[in-house]
Design a protein around this motif. Structure first.
Motif, PDB file in Angstrom:
ATOM      1  N   THR A  49     -10.228  53.026  48.318  1.00 51.35           N
ATOM      2  CA  THR A  49     -10.360  52.278  47.076  1.00 51.35           C
ATOM      3  C   THR A  49      -9.337  51.151  46.993  1.00 51.35           C
ATOM      4  O   THR A  49      -9.670  50.002  46.688  1.00 51.35           O
ATOM      5  CB  THR A  49     -10.195  53.222  45.869  1.00 51.35           C
ATOM      6  OG1 THR A  49     -11.130  54.293  45.975  1.00 51.35           O
ATOM      7  CG2 THR A  49     -10.430  52.483  44.562  1.00 51.35           C
ATOM      8  N   ILE A  50      -8.088  51.466  47.268  1.00 52.57           N
ATOM      9  CA  ILE A  50      -7.031  50.462  47.195  1.00 52.57           C
ATOM     10  C   ILE A  50      -7.174  49.464  48.334  1.00 52.57           C
ATOM     11  O   ILE A  50      -6.928  48.261  48.167  1.00 52.57           O
ATOM     12  CB  ILE A  50      -5.654  51.149  47.198  1.00 52.57           C
ATOM     13  CG1 ILE A  50      -5.491  51.946  45.906  1.00 52.57           C
ATOM     14  CG2 ILE A  50      -4.529  50.132  47.356  1.00 52.57           C
ATOM     15  CD1 ILE A  50      -4.334  52.918  45.909  1.00 52.57           C
ATOM     16  N   GLY A  51      -7.615  49.943  49.498  1.00 56.06           N
ATOM     17  CA  GLY A  51      -7.823  49.043  50.627  1.00 56.06           C
ATOM     18  C   GLY A  51      -8.879  47.994  50.324  1.00 56.06           C
ATOM     19  O   GLY A  51      -8.716  46.819  50.672  1.00 56.06           O
ATOM     20  N   ARG A  52      -9.965  48.387  49.676  1.00 58.97           N
ATOM     21  CA  ARG A  52     -10.997  47.414  49.298  1.00 58.97           C
ATOM     22  C   ARG A  52     -10.433  46.397  48.308  1.00 58.97           C
ATOM     23  O   ARG A  52     -10.735  45.203  48.369  1.00 58.97           O
ATOM     24  CB  ARG A  52     -12.212  48.121  48.710  1.00 58.97           C
ATOM     25  CG  ARG A  52     -13.080  48.811  49.765  1.00 58.97           C
ATOM     26  CD  ARG A  52     -14.476  49.099  49.205  1.00 58.97           C
ATOM     27  NE  ARG A  52     -15.330  49.662  50.233  1.00 58.97           N
ATOM     28  CZ  ARG A  52     -15.728  50.921  50.282  1.00 58.97           C
ATOM     29  NH1 ARG A  52     -15.339  51.761  49.344  1.00 58.97           N
ATOM     30  NH2 ARG A  52     -16.521  51.360  51.252  1.00 58.97           N
ATOM     31  N   GLY A  53      -9.618  46.876  47.376  1.00 61.92           N
ATOM     32  CA  GLY A  53      -9.012  45.966  46.418  1.00 61.92           C
ATOM     33  C   GLY A  53      -8.087  44.974  47.085  1.00 61.92           C
ATOM     34  O   GLY A  53      -8.095  43.777  46.765  1.00 61.92           O
ATOM     35  N   LEU A  54      -7.287  45.435  48.024  1.00 59.01           N
ATOM     36  CA  LEU A  54      -6.387  44.540  48.752  1.00 59.01           C
ATOM     37  C   LEU A  54      -7.172  43.524  49.575  1.00 59.01           C
ATOM     38  O   LEU A  54      -6.806  42.340  49.644  1.00 59.01           O
ATOM     39  CB  LEU A  54      -5.474  45.360  49.663  1.00 59.01           C
ATOM     40  CG  LEU A  54      -4.325  46.087  48.971  1.00 59.01           C
ATOM     41  CD1 LEU A  54      -3.730  47.151  49.900  1.00 59.01           C
ATOM     42  CD2 LEU A  54      -3.244  45.107  48.526  1.00 59.01           C
ATOM     43  N   ALA A  55      -8.254  43.980  50.200  1.00 63.54           N
ATOM     44  CA  ALA A  55      -9.074  43.072  51.007  1.00 63.54           C
ATOM     45  C   ALA A  55      -9.673  41.972  50.136  1.00 63.54           C
ATOM     46  O   ALA A  55      -9.718  40.804  50.534  1.00 63.54           O
ATOM     47  CB  ALA A  55     -10.168  43.852  51.729  1.00 63.54           C
ATOM     48  N   ARG A  56     -10.131  42.319  48.937  1.00 63.98           N
ATOM     49  CA  ARG A  56     -10.671  41.317  48.023  1.00 63.98           C
ATOM     50  C   ARG A  56      -9.603  40.290  47.644  1.00 63.98           C
ATOM     51  O   ARG A  56      -9.840  39.081  47.643  1.00 63.98           O
ATOM     52  CB  ARG A  56     -11.198  41.973  46.741  1.00 63.98           C
ATOM     53  CG  ARG A  56     -12.453  42.806  46.918  1.00 63.98           C
ATOM     54  CD  ARG A  56     -13.014  43.203  45.558  1.00 63.98           C
ATOM     55  NE  ARG A  56     -13.923  44.334  45.703  1.00 63.98           N
ATOM     56  CZ  ARG A  56     -13.621  45.576  45.373  1.00 63.98           C
ATOM     57  NH1 ARG A  56     -12.440  45.860  44.855  1.00 63.98           N
ATOM     58  NH2 ARG A  56     -14.482  46.555  45.536  1.00 63.98           N
ATOM     59  N   MET A  57      -8.435  40.787  47.309  1.00 62.14           N
ATOM     60  CA  MET A  57      -7.358  39.902  46.874  1.00 62.14           C
ATOM     61  C   MET A  57      -6.909  38.966  47.997  1.00 62.14           C
ATOM     62  O   MET A  57      -6.555  37.820  47.748  1.00 62.14           O
ATOM     63  CB  MET A  57      -6.164  40.739  46.398  1.00 62.14           C
ATOM     64  CG  MET A  57      -6.411  41.523  45.130  1.00 62.14           C
ATOM     65  SD  MET A  57      -6.365  40.505  43.653  1.00 62.14           S
ATOM     66  CE  MET A  57      -4.607  40.487  43.306  1.00 62.14           C
ATOM     67  N   LEU A  58      -6.908  39.476  49.225  1.00 59.99           N
ATOM     68  CA  LEU A  58      -6.420  38.699  50.361  1.00 59.99           C
ATOM     69  C   LEU A  58      -7.519  37.903  51.060  1.00 59.99           C
ATOM     70  O   LEU A  58      -7.235  37.130  51.977  1.00 59.99           O
ATOM     71  CB  LEU A  58      -5.750  39.642  51.379  1.00 59.99           C
ATOM     72  CG  LEU A  58      -4.458  40.317  50.906  1.00 59.99           C
ATOM     73  CD1 LEU A  58      -4.073  41.448  51.852  1.00 59.99           C
ATOM     74  CD2 LEU A  58      -3.329  39.301  50.787  1.00 59.99           C
ATOM     75  N   GLY A  59      -8.779  38.126  50.666  1.00 57.99           N
ATOM     76  CA  GLY A  59      -9.885  37.455  51.332  1.00 57.99           C
ATOM     77  C   GLY A  59     -10.077  37.932  52.752  1.00 57.99           C
ATOM     78  O   GLY A  59     -10.455  37.165  53.642  1.00 57.99           O
ATOM     79  N   ARG A  60      -9.831  39.219  52.964  1.00 57.12           N
ATOM     80  CA  ARG A  60      -9.922  39.796  54.305  1.00 57.12           C
ATOM     81  C   ARG A  60     -11.088  40.776  54.407  1.00 57.12           C
ATOM     82  O   ARG A  60     -11.628  41.235  53.400  1.00 57.12           O
ATOM     83  CB  ARG A  60      -8.633  40.551  54.657  1.00 57.12           C
ATOM     84  CG  ARG A  60      -7.433  39.659  54.897  1.00 57.12           C
ATOM     85  CD  ARG A  60      -6.259  40.465  55.414  1.00 57.12           C
ATOM     86  NE  ARG A  60      -5.213  39.592  55.951  1.00 57.12           N
ATOM     87  CZ  ARG A  60      -4.288  39.997  56.788  1.00 57.12           C
ATOM     88  NH1 ARG A  60      -4.263  41.259  57.195  1.00 57.12           N
ATOM     89  NH2 ARG A  60      -3.368  39.152  57.233  1.00 57.12           N
ATOM     90  N   PHE A  62     -12.497  44.423  55.019  1.00 60.08           N
ATOM     91  CA  PHE A  62     -12.021  45.798  54.873  1.00 60.08           C
ATOM     92  C   PHE A  62     -12.687  46.676  55.915  1.00 60.08           C
ATOM     93  O   PHE A  62     -13.901  46.607  56.131  1.00 60.08           O
ATOM     94  CB  PHE A  62     -12.332  46.351  53.480  1.00 60.08           C
ATOM     95  CG  PHE A  62     -12.012  47.815  53.350  1.00 60.08           C
ATOM     96  CD1 PHE A  62     -10.696  48.227  53.273  1.00 60.08           C
ATOM     97  CD2 PHE A  62     -13.020  48.762  53.341  1.00 60.08           C
ATOM     98  CE1 PHE A  62     -10.386  49.589  53.187  1.00 60.08           C
ATOM     99  CE2 PHE A  62     -12.730  50.107  53.251  1.00 60.08           C
ATOM    100  CZ  PHE A  62     -11.410  50.526  53.178  1.00 60.08           C
ATOM    101  N   VAL A  63     -11.895  47.515  56.559  1.00 59.79           N
ATOM    102  CA  VAL A  63     -12.396  48.423  57.582  1.00 59.79           C
ATOM    103  C   VAL A  63     -11.921  49.835  57.258  1.00 59.79           C
ATOM    104  O   VAL A  63     -10.735  50.052  56.999  1.00 59.79           O
ATOM    105  CB  VAL A  63     -11.902  48.022  58.991  1.00 59.79           C
ATOM    106  CG1 VAL A  63     -12.439  48.994  60.044  1.00 59.79           C
ATOM    107  CG2 VAL A  63     -12.307  46.595  59.327  1.00 59.79           C
TER     108      VAL A  63
END
Length: 206
Positions: A49-60, A62-63
Motif C-alpha cells: 500500500t505504501i509502496g504504491r503511494g510512494l510510486a505515485r508521488m515519485l512518478g515511478r 511500482f513492483v
C-alpha cells in the motif's frame, strides 16, 4: 476509475494533492540518479500500500516481489509453498529479487522473508535505498488475521507464529535498512510523506 485493493480486499487510499490530482514530487537527492527504492518489513507492515503511494508521488513504476514471482511461476505463493516447500520458494524469491534489484526508477515492495538470505540483504543495501516499515505485533496481527494468502501463518497459533517471525527478522530488517519508519496507525498519506522527508535528510554514497 478502478481503485487498487490491498491484500485484505479493501480499497487503497489515493495519495493525492488536496485538489484531487496526483502529487508528483522532486525525488530526494539520494534517488535522483534513478536509484531504486526498496521496502522491507513484516507481512502486514504496509509495504504494498505504501509502496504504491510512494510510486505515485515519485512518478515511478511500482513492483511487488511476490506478484513478480507469481507471474513467473504461473501460480500463487501458497501453491509454490505447497509444492516446493519454503526452501524452494526462497530460492525462487532470491533469484527474482536479484533481477528486480537491477532495475532503475522503481519502488519495490519485497516479501517479508526476502531478507533471510545474506546475499539478498547485500543486494538490497548496495543497489538501492532500503526503507524498513515497522509495525507493532498487534497491528501486524490485525492486518493479517483474515488474509488467507499467508502460508507461514497457516498454523494453530498464527499470532504466536507472527511473534516468532518478528523476533527473528527484526534484526535483519534493521541491518539492511537505510531508514526505519514506524507506521503505527498513521494514514497512508502521512507515512508516504514521512518516508520522503526522511529520504530528503539522508546522504548515500554513490
Amino acid at each position: 476509475m478502478n481503485r487498487q485493493v490491498n491484500s485484505d480486499g479493501a480499497p487503497e487510499p489515493d495519495v493525492s494533492c488536496e485538489s484531487g490530482a496526483p502529487c508528483l514530487v522532486n525525488p530526494p537527492a539520494c534517488l535522483a540518479d534513478g536509484r531504486p527504492l526498496f521496502l522491507v518489513g513484516m507481512m502486514g507492515a504496509g509495504k504494498t500500500t505504501i509502496g504504491r503511494g510512494l510510486a505515485r508521488m515519485l512518478g515511478r513504476e511500482f513492483v511487488d516481489l511476490d506478484h513478480e514471482l507469481e507471474a513467473r511461476c504461473g501460480v500463487r505463493v501458497p501453491v509454490i509453498f505447497e509444492i516446493e516447500g519454503e526452501a524452494g520458494f526462497r530460492r525462487r524469491e532470491a533469484q527474482t529479487l536479484q533481477e528486480c534489484t537491477e532495475r532503475r526508477d522503481i519502488v519495490l515492495a519485497t516479501g517479508g522473508g526476502a531478507i533471510l538470505a545474506e546475499q539478498s540483504r547485500s543486494l538490497l543495501r548496495e543497489r538501492g535505498l532500503v526503507v524498513y516499515l515497522r509495525a507493532t505485533l498487534d497491528e501486524l496481527f490485525r492486518r493479517t488475521s483474515r488474509d488467507r494468502n499467508r502460508p507461514l501463518l497457516a498454523t494453530p497459533d498464527p499470532r504466536g507464529t507472527l511473534h516468532q517471525l518478528m523476533t527473528a527478522r527484526d534484526p535483519l530488517y534493521t541491518e539492511v535498512a537505510h531508514v526505519i519508519i514506524d507506521t503505527g496507525a498513521s494514514s497512508v498519506n502521512a507515512v508516504v510523506k514521512h518516508v520522503l522527508t526522511r529520504l530528503n535528510n539522508i546522504e548515500i554514497a554513490s
